[in-house]
Design a protein around this motif. Structure first.
Motif, PDB file in Angstrom:
ATOM      1  N   VAL A 139       0.858  -1.191   0.178  1.00  0.00           N
ATOM      2  CA  VAL A 139       0.056  -0.298  -0.106  1.00  0.00           C
ATOM      3  C   VAL A 139       0.786   1.323   0.039  1.00  0.00           C
ATOM      4  CG1 VAL A 139      -1.791   1.299   1.165  1.00  0.00           C
ATOM      5  CG2 VAL A 139      -1.735  -1.262   1.172  1.00  0.00           C
ATOM      6  N   GLU A 140       0.773   1.845  -1.148  1.00  0.00           N
ATOM      7  CA  GLU A 140       1.496   3.249  -1.079  1.00  0.00           C
ATOM      8  C   GLU A 140       0.805   4.373  -0.569  1.00  0.00           C
ATOM      9  OE1 GLU A 140       2.213   1.057  -5.128  1.00  0.00           O
ATOM     10  OE2 GLU A 140       0.598   1.543  -4.044  1.00  0.00           O
ATOM     11  N   SER A 141       1.818   5.454  -0.248  1.00  0.00           N
ATOM     12  CA  SER A 141       1.035   6.801   0.134  1.00  0.00           C
ATOM     13  C   SER A 141       2.318   7.818   0.008  1.00  0.00           C
ATOM     14  CB  SER A 141       0.562   6.735   1.742  1.00  0.00           C
ATOM     15  OG  SER A 141       1.933   6.303   2.464  1.00  0.00           O
ATOM     16  N   TRP A 146       2.724  -6.121  -6.689  1.00  0.00           N
ATOM     17  CA  TRP A 146       2.440  -4.396  -7.050  1.00  0.00           C
ATOM     18  C   TRP A 146       1.346  -3.711  -5.903  1.00  0.00           C
ATOM     19  CZ3 TRP A 146       5.392  -2.079 -11.213  1.00  0.00           C
ATOM     20  CH2 TRP A 146       6.069  -2.753 -11.788  1.00  0.00           C
ATOM     21  N   GLY A 147       1.817  -2.667  -5.623  1.00  0.00           N
ATOM     22  CA  GLY A 147       0.822  -1.655  -5.081  1.00  0.00           C
ATOM     23  C   GLY A 147       0.102  -1.535  -6.084  1.00  0.00           C
ATOM     24  N   GLN A 148      -1.130  -0.428  -5.679  1.00  0.00           N
ATOM     25  CA  GLN A 148      -2.165   0.103  -6.528  1.00  0.00           C
ATOM     26  C   GLN A 148      -1.600   1.361  -6.965  1.00  0.00           C
ATOM     27  OE1 GLN A 148      -1.899   0.685  -3.128  1.00  0.00           O
ATOM     28  NE2 GLN A 148      -2.305   3.036  -3.025  1.00  0.00           N
ATOM     29  N   GLY A 149      -0.505   2.098  -6.735  1.00  0.00           N
ATOM     30  CA  GLY A 149       0.048   2.956  -7.231  1.00  0.00           C
ATOM     31  C   GLY A 149      -0.256   4.384  -6.559  1.00  0.00           C
ATOM     32  N   THR A 150       0.481   5.402  -6.635  1.00  0.00           N
ATOM     33  CA  THR A 150       0.156   6.723  -6.032  1.00  0.00           C
ATOM     34  C   THR A 150       0.661   7.905  -7.019  1.00  0.00           C
ATOM     35  OG1 THR A 150       0.383   8.182  -4.257  1.00  0.00           O
ATOM     36  CG2 THR A 150       2.438   7.075  -4.779  1.00  0.00           C
ATOM     37  N   ILE A 177      13.435 -10.205   3.930  1.00  0.00           N
ATOM     38  CA  ILE A 177      14.271 -11.101   3.149  1.00  0.00           C
ATOM     39  C   ILE A 177      14.192 -10.675   1.456  1.00  0.00           C
ATOM     40  CG2 ILE A 177      14.386 -12.876   4.694  1.00  0.00           C
ATOM     41  CD1 ILE A 177      12.401 -14.434   2.927  1.00  0.00           C
ATOM     42  N   ASN A 178      13.190  -9.788   1.523  1.00  0.00           N
ATOM     43  CA  ASN A 178      12.793  -9.508  -0.101  1.00  0.00           C
ATOM     44  C   ASN A 178      13.281  -8.207  -0.555  1.00  0.00           C
ATOM     45  OD1 ASN A 178      10.292 -11.002  -1.470  1.00  0.00           O
ATOM     46  ND2 ASN A 178      10.125 -11.197   0.725  1.00  0.00           N
ATOM     47  N   ALA A 179      13.914  -8.326  -1.621  1.00  0.00           N
ATOM     48  CA  ALA A 179      14.315  -7.028  -2.303  1.00  0.00           C
ATOM     49  C   ALA A 179      12.939  -6.106  -2.853  1.00  0.00           C
ATOM     50  CB  ALA A 179      15.108  -7.219  -3.803  1.00  0.00           C
ATOM     51  N   MET A 180      13.188  -4.931  -2.807  1.00  0.00           N
ATOM     52  CA  MET A 180      11.820  -3.948  -3.068  1.00  0.00           C
ATOM     53  C   MET A 180      12.230  -3.160  -4.211  1.00  0.00           C
ATOM     54  SD  MET A 180       9.456  -5.317  -1.070  1.00  0.00           S
ATOM     55  CE  MET A 180       8.285  -4.099  -1.260  1.00  0.00           C
ATOM     56  N   GLY A 181      11.167  -2.498  -4.730  1.00  0.00           N
ATOM     57  CA  GLY A 181      11.491  -1.396  -5.778  1.00  0.00           C
ATOM     58  C   GLY A 181      10.309  -0.503  -6.004  1.00  0.00           C
ATOM     59  N   TRP A 182      10.708   0.599  -6.748  1.00  0.00           N
ATOM     60  CA  TRP A 182       9.782   1.436  -7.112  1.00  0.00           C
ATOM     61  C   TRP A 182       9.757   1.870  -8.656  1.00  0.00           C
ATOM     62  CZ3 TRP A 182       6.113   3.780  -4.198  1.00  0.00           C
ATOM     63  CH2 TRP A 182       6.207   3.850  -2.657  1.00  0.00           C
ATOM     64  N   SER A 183       8.728   1.779  -9.335  1.00  0.00           N
ATOM     65  CA  SER A 183       8.622   1.924 -10.633  1.00  0.00           C
ATOM     66  C   SER A 183       7.503   3.054 -10.915  1.00  0.00           C
ATOM     67  CB  SER A 183       8.287   0.684 -11.278  1.00  0.00           C
ATOM     68  OG  SER A 183       9.258  -0.223 -11.456  1.00  0.00           O
ATOM     69  N   ARG A 184       7.595   3.582 -12.064  1.00  0.00           N
ATOM     70  CA  ARG A 184       6.645   4.818 -12.582  1.00  0.00           C
ATOM     71  C   ARG A 184       6.367   4.534 -13.932  1.00  0.00           C
ATOM     72  NH1 ARG A 184      10.831   9.986 -12.622  1.00  0.00           N
ATOM     73  NH2 ARG A 184      11.691   9.598 -14.438  1.00  0.00           N
ATOM     74  N   GLN A 185       5.087   5.104 -14.043  1.00  0.00           N
ATOM     75  CA  GLN A 185       4.334   5.055 -15.581  1.00  0.00           C
ATOM     76  C   GLN A 185       3.867   6.393 -15.758  1.00  0.00           C
ATOM     77  OE1 GLN A 185       1.947   1.882 -16.599  1.00  0.00           O
ATOM     78  NE2 GLN A 185       2.407   2.253 -18.840  1.00  0.00           N
ATOM     79  N   ALA A 186       4.334   7.173 -16.513  1.00  0.00           N
ATOM     80  CA  ALA A 186       3.589   8.288 -17.158  1.00  0.00           C
ATOM     81  C   ALA A 186       2.866   8.226 -18.091  1.00  0.00           C
ATOM     82  CB  ALA A 186       4.765   9.376 -17.552  1.00  0.00           C
ATOM     83  N   GLN A 187       1.787   9.130 -18.240  1.00  0.00           N
ATOM     84  CA  GLN A 187       0.709   8.980 -19.271  1.00  0.00           C
ATOM     85  C   GLN A 187       1.115   8.884 -20.631  1.00  0.00           C
ATOM     86  OE1 GLN A 187      -2.408  11.969 -18.739  1.00  0.00           O
ATOM     87  NE2 GLN A 187      -3.929  10.679 -19.700  1.00  0.00           N
ATOM     88  N   ALA A 194       4.003  11.016 -12.871  1.00  0.00           N
ATOM     89  CA  ALA A 194       3.686   9.774 -13.208  1.00  0.00           C
ATOM     90  C   ALA A 194       3.100   9.097 -12.082  1.00  0.00           C
ATOM     91  CB  ALA A 194       5.068   8.844 -13.454  1.00  0.00           C
ATOM     92  N   VAL A 195       2.508   7.817 -12.244  1.00  0.00           N
ATOM     93  CA  VAL A 195       2.077   7.215 -11.170  1.00  0.00           C
ATOM     94  C   VAL A 195       2.814   6.189 -10.571  1.00  0.00           C
ATOM     95  CG1 VAL A 195       0.571   5.064 -10.560  1.00  0.00           C
ATOM     96  CG2 VAL A 195      -0.409   7.134 -12.229  1.00  0.00           C
ATOM     97  N   TYR A 196       3.387   6.277  -9.456  1.00  0.00           N
ATOM     98  CA  TYR A 196       4.545   5.582  -8.912  1.00  0.00           C
ATOM     99  C   TYR A 196       3.862   4.299  -8.075  1.00  0.00           C
ATOM    100  CZ  TYR A 196       7.814   9.266  -9.713  1.00  0.00           C
ATOM    101  OH  TYR A 196       8.398  10.053 -10.363  1.00  0.00           O
ATOM    102  N   TYR A 197       4.649   3.305  -8.483  1.00  0.00           N
ATOM    103  CA  TYR A 197       4.226   1.825  -7.910  1.00  0.00           C
ATOM    104  C   TYR A 197       5.387   1.238  -7.214  1.00  0.00           C
ATOM    105  CZ  TYR A 197       0.534   2.118 -11.630  1.00  0.00           C
ATOM    106  OH  TYR A 197      -0.325   2.423 -12.556  1.00  0.00           O
ATOM    107  N   CYS A 198       4.970   0.700  -5.920  1.00  0.00           N
ATOM    108  CA  CYS A 198       5.901  -0.141  -5.165  1.00  0.00           C
ATOM    109  C   CYS A 198       5.523  -1.621  -5.593  1.00  0.00           C
ATOM    110  CB  CYS A 198       5.422   0.026  -3.542  1.00  0.00           C
ATOM    111  SG  CYS A 198       6.096  -1.168  -2.406  1.00  0.00           S
ATOM    112  N   HIS A 199       6.812  -2.441  -5.405  1.00  0.00           N
ATOM    113  CA  HIS A 199       6.679  -3.745  -5.803  1.00  0.00           C
ATOM    114  C   HIS A 199       7.939  -4.449  -5.491  1.00  0.00           C
ATOM    115  CE1 HIS A 199       9.845  -3.041  -8.726  1.00  0.00           C
ATOM    116  NE2 HIS A 199       9.191  -1.869  -9.205  1.00  0.00           N
TER     117      HIS A 199
END
Length: 113
Positions: free
Chosen positions: A5-7, A103-107, A31-41, A91-96
């Motif tokens: 859950v992103e905020s 993946w999260g729902q995006g913020t 124990i998990n690697a984590m990341g952030w990705s983004r998607q612009a329109q 962009a919409v930023y997603y945690c994963h």
């Protein structure tokens, strides 16, 4: 089940800062690697930053020196501190997870004057 859950998204002026948070549950976070990705329109999704379980980090060239990814295993949370924001960071930023299987729902992050 795994939930991310992103905020922390919002509207910020160019040159400003935001900190995104992603709270994880249903998994052994430490124990998990984590990341952030983004998607612009109208654009493809882009990996922005990653952090391993050992806290090694990597960044896209477009954000290097401006964004910082970190994690707090006690809080099951990963952060993305974004400084010197530019309009092209909008962009919409997603945690994963690092494996990109959850993946999260995006913020939404909007950088505009």
């Amino acid at each position: 089940q795994v939930q991310l859950v992103e905020s922390g998204g919002g509207l910020v002026q160019p040159g400003g800062s935001l900190r995104l948070s992603c709270a994880a549950s249903g998994m052994i976070f430490s124990i998990n690697a984590m990341g952030w990705s983004r998607q612009a329109q109208g654009k493809q999704r882009e990996l922005v930053a990653g952090i391993t379980s050992g806290r090694r980090t990597n960044y896209a060239d477009s954000v290097k020196g401006r964004f910082t990814i970190s994690r707090d295993n006690a809080k099951n949370t990963v952060y993305l501190l974004m400084n010197s924001l530019k309009p092209e960071d909008t962009a919409v930023y997603y945690c994963h997870t690092g494996a990109m299987d959850y993946w999260g729902q995006g913020t939404q992050v909007t950088v505009s004057s």
